[in-house]
Write a protein that holds these residues in place. Structure first.
Motif, PDB file in Angstrom:
ATOM      1  N   ALA A 258      32.571  47.103  53.396  1.00 54.45           N
ATOM      2  CA  ALA A 258      33.604  46.548  52.457  1.00 54.45           C
ATOM      3  C   ALA A 258      32.511  45.837  51.280  1.00 54.45           C
ATOM      4  O   ALA A 258      32.912  45.620  50.183  1.00 54.45           O
ATOM      5  N   GLY A 259      31.285  45.471  52.068  1.00 54.31           N
ATOM      6  CA  GLY A 259      30.711  44.462  51.212  1.00 54.31           C
ATOM      7  C   GLY A 259      30.307  44.832  49.683  1.00 54.31           C
ATOM      8  O   GLY A 259      30.453  43.938  48.744  1.00 54.31           O
ATOM      9  N   PRO A 260      29.768  45.858  49.753  1.00 51.20           N
ATOM     10  CA  PRO A 260      29.318  46.170  48.278  1.00 51.20           C
ATOM     11  C   PRO A 260      30.460  46.265  47.136  1.00 51.20           C
ATOM     12  O   PRO A 260      30.348  45.721  45.948  1.00 51.20           O
ATOM     13  N   LYS A 261      31.627  46.954  47.508  1.00 52.08           N
ATOM     14  CA  LYS A 261      32.693  47.008  46.897  1.00 52.08           C
ATOM     15  C   LYS A 261      33.326  45.332  46.448  1.00 52.08           C
ATOM     16  O   LYS A 261      33.844  45.194  45.310  1.00 52.08           O
ATOM     17  N   VAL A 262      33.381  44.696  47.377  1.00 49.52           N
ATOM     18  CA  VAL A 262      33.989  43.450  47.308  1.00 49.52           C
ATOM     19  C   VAL A 262      32.996  42.423  46.580  1.00 49.52           C
ATOM     20  O   VAL A 262      33.594  41.634  45.432  1.00 49.52           O
ATOM     21  N   ILE A 263      31.609  42.789  46.475  1.00 55.20           N
ATOM     22  CA  ILE A 263      30.746  41.719  45.659  1.00 55.20           C
ATOM     23  C   ILE A 263      30.767  42.187  44.368  1.00 55.20           C
ATOM     24  O   ILE A 263      30.746  41.516  43.554  1.00 55.20           O
ATOM     25  N   ALA A 264      30.887  43.463  44.139  1.00 61.58           N
ATOM     26  CA  ALA A 264      30.963  43.918  42.725  1.00 61.58           C
ATOM     27  C   ALA A 264      32.142  43.567  41.976  1.00 61.58           C
ATOM     28  O   ALA A 264      32.228  43.130  40.814  1.00 61.58           O
ATOM     29  N   GLY A 265      33.395  43.320  42.845  1.00 64.51           N
ATOM     30  CA  GLY A 265      34.654  43.038  42.316  1.00 64.51           C
ATOM     31  C   GLY A 265      34.257  41.289  42.082  1.00 64.51           C
ATOM     32  O   GLY A 265      34.972  40.780  40.877  1.00 64.51           O
ATOM     33  N   LEU A 266      33.743  40.716  42.905  1.00 66.92           N
ATOM     34  CA  LEU A 266      33.677  39.222  42.455  1.00 66.92           C
ATOM     35  C   LEU A 266      32.915  38.984  41.299  1.00 66.92           C
ATOM     36  O   LEU A 266      33.174  38.041  40.835  1.00 66.92           O
ATOM     37  N   ARG A 267      31.717  39.979  40.977  1.00 65.51           N
ATOM     38  CA  ARG A 267      31.050  39.636  39.900  1.00 65.51           C
ATOM     39  C   ARG A 267      31.942  40.022  38.652  1.00 65.51           C
ATOM     40  O   ARG A 267      31.805  39.260  37.764  1.00 65.51           O
ATOM     41  N   ARG A 268      32.848  41.118  38.607  1.00 69.43           N
ATOM     42  CA  ARG A 268      33.550  41.248  37.588  1.00 69.43           C
ATOM     43  C   ARG A 268      34.522  40.389  37.285  1.00 69.43           C
ATOM     44  O   ARG A 268      34.775  40.127  36.110  1.00 69.43           O
ATOM     45  N   MET A 269      34.895  39.512  38.287  1.00 67.00           N
ATOM     46  CA  MET A 269      35.966  38.667  38.025  1.00 67.00           C
ATOM     47  C   MET A 269      35.082  37.392  37.675  1.00 67.00           C
ATOM     48  O   MET A 269      35.468  36.280  37.339  1.00 67.00           O
ATOM     49  N   ARG A 270      33.946  37.266  37.726  1.00 65.99           N
ATOM     50  CA  ARG A 270      32.845  36.036  37.273  1.00 65.99           C
ATOM     51  C   ARG A 270      33.205  34.892  38.573  1.00 65.99           C
ATOM     52  O   ARG A 270      33.427  33.882  37.919  1.00 65.99           O
ATOM     53  N   ILE A 271      33.368  35.396  39.296  1.00 61.75           N
ATOM     54  CA  ILE A 271      33.798  34.331  40.867  1.00 61.75           C
ATOM     55  C   ILE A 271      32.092  33.766  41.178  1.00 61.75           C
ATOM     56  O   ILE A 271      31.681  34.267  42.301  1.00 61.75           O
ATOM     57  N   GLY A 272      31.369  33.406  40.344  1.00 56.68           N
ATOM     58  CA  GLY A 272      30.033  32.847  40.687  1.00 56.68           C
ATOM     59  C   GLY A 272      29.798  31.346  40.873  1.00 56.68           C
ATOM     60  O   GLY A 272      30.578  30.593  40.513  1.00 56.68           O
ATOM     61  N   ASP A 273      28.869  31.136  41.869  1.00 60.42           N
ATOM     62  CA  ASP A 273      28.580  29.938  42.243  1.00 60.42           C
ATOM     63  C   ASP A 273      27.914  28.924  41.156  1.00 60.42           C
ATOM     64  O   ASP A 273      26.984  29.713  40.355  1.00 60.42           O
ATOM     65  N   ARG A 274      28.018  27.815  41.008  1.00 55.85           N
ATOM     66  CA  ARG A 274      27.323  26.786  40.064  1.00 55.85           C
ATOM     67  C   ARG A 274      26.788  25.837  40.818  1.00 55.85           C
ATOM     68  O   ARG A 274      27.456  24.471  40.628  1.00 55.85           O
ATOM     69  N   PRO A 275      25.774  25.712  41.467  1.00 53.98           N
ATOM     70  CA  PRO A 275      25.494  24.529  42.470  1.00 53.98           C
ATOM     71  C   PRO A 275      24.950  23.326  41.755  1.00 53.98           C
ATOM     72  O   PRO A 275      23.999  23.601  40.593  1.00 53.98           O
TER      73      PRO A 275
END
Length: 380
Positions: free
Chosen positions: A45-62
């Protein structure tokens, strides 16, 4: 679910030539199966979930108050976070399929996992979508998060105490190394200790989730230790031989530990340096709380402090740093620090250790602590 179906239809299955499926009723096989299932669920499931998070722009900003750490962490910007949903799904699915879902502690553990995961997910979502919402609400406040955590923990530990009234051994506090020392706990003491362990480790794992693979790797090692402990304490023959108090039904915690181990290993596939996804509060709060709850069921809260020594050190370093800074600022007008930076992993980064060095060395320390904890089984 699979355990229940096979156990209640075993005679029919044997007549049909499927008697070999009885292996699914053995907790050792269930635990190994949970490791494999949760690992492959995460991996697939990892690749699809990661791709979905990228599309939603759920990205970290340390962002840190130390320019040199900010520079070291700059490459992590926009890496998808909230990947902890992978861990939640993997643990829950493997547990539902392979564990005895009628077991009280399995049911409470799943509530703990999903409840803390939901708190973490809300916090992550509010923080990570603040920009698109016009810079509004920056996540749950510390007070809000703690209130939700304490509320859930009090409920879970209280019902665990009530259930334990049926089995007196469940309501004692046991000590590592000391086979004959145990303290009976009333409702207030049991709930207080259990709540502090559950909330404390939930936040300790959360604080440790600052470098690629650190929280997931250490959690995997702790899971192995508690998987073995669950098999010992939940199996009368092993418990009697090794001078542990047998706790009926606690062997199912081994299945839960197996599911956690597989999920952490699968997540490390994507979270190892350089990480392509972070677990965020969604995964770290749930993992830490679940470890705490397993220790409560096995009556090994104090042993968890030893096995999870890295998590304890991370939380303690943060608490001491903040407390000392506030105290010295109040006394002298200028805050002073004990560590170069907190949590502890950033202190060692400031001392010149690379990210990989910090992570691997913390894994090694956790492995040594787990070995020491397992050695207490025989020392008893």
């Amino acid at each position: 679910m699979l355990f229940w179906l096979i156990k209640h239809n075993l005679e029919s299955l044997e007549r049909a030539g499927f008697g070999f499926l009885r292996v699914f009723t053995f907790v050792e096989f269930q635990a190994v199966g949970a490791v494999l299932m949760s690992f492959f669920v995460t991996l697939l499931a990892g690749p699809k979930v990661i791709a979905g998070l990228r599309r939603m722009r759920i990205g970290d900003r340390p962002a840190f108050d130390q320019p040199d750490i900010n520079a070291k962490m700059a490459h992590k910007a926009d890496t998808p976070t909230m990947g902890g949903v992978l861990i939640l799904v993997a643990i829950a699915s493997a547990t539902l399929v392979l564990a005895d879902i009628r077991n009280f502690h399995i049911q409470i553990a799943l509530i703990c996992l999903l409840g803390l995961g939901l708190i973490g997910a809300v916090d992550d979502w509010l923080k990570l979508t603040a920009g698109r919402r016009g810079g509004g609400r920056q996540g749950l406040s510390s007070i809000e998060k703690l209130l939700f955590q304490f509320g859930l923990a009090i409920l879970l530990t209280y019902f665990t105490w009530r259930y334990g009234q049926q089995v007196p051994a469940r309501n004692f506090l046991y000590f590592p190394f000391l086979k004959n020392v145990m303290i009976p706990l009333g409702a207030l003491a049991f709930v207080t200790i259990g709540t502090l362990v559950l909330v404390g480790f939930s936040n300790a794992v959360n604080l440790s989730d600052g470098l690629d693979g650190l929280a997931a790797g250490c959690s995997a090692i702790v899971s192995i230790a508690f998987l073995i402990l669950a098999l010992v304490i939940g199996t009368r023959g092993f418990a009697d031989a090794l001078l542990f108090t047998y706790i009926k039904g606690s062997d199912q915690m081994a299945v839960l530990c197996g599911a956690m181990l597989g999920a952490c290993l699968g997540f490390l596939w994507f979270n190892c340096h350089p990480a392509s996804v972070f677990m965020g509060d969604t995964g770290s709060l749930a993992l830490g709380g679940l470890l705490g709850y397993i220790a409560i069921v096995l009556r090994q809260e104090l042993l968890l402090v030893l096995v999870g020594g890295i998590f304890v050190a991370e939380a303690a370093s943060t608490f001491l740093q903040v407390s000392w800074f506030k105290y010295t600022r109040w006394r002298s007008g200028q805050g002073k620090r004990i560590f170069l930076m907190a949590p502890l992993h950033h202190h060692f980064q400031k001392k010149g250790w690379s990210e990989v060095q910090v992570v691997v060395r913390f894994w090694l320390i956790t492995a040594m602590l787990a070995t020491m904890a397992l050695a207490t089984i025989k020392l008893r």
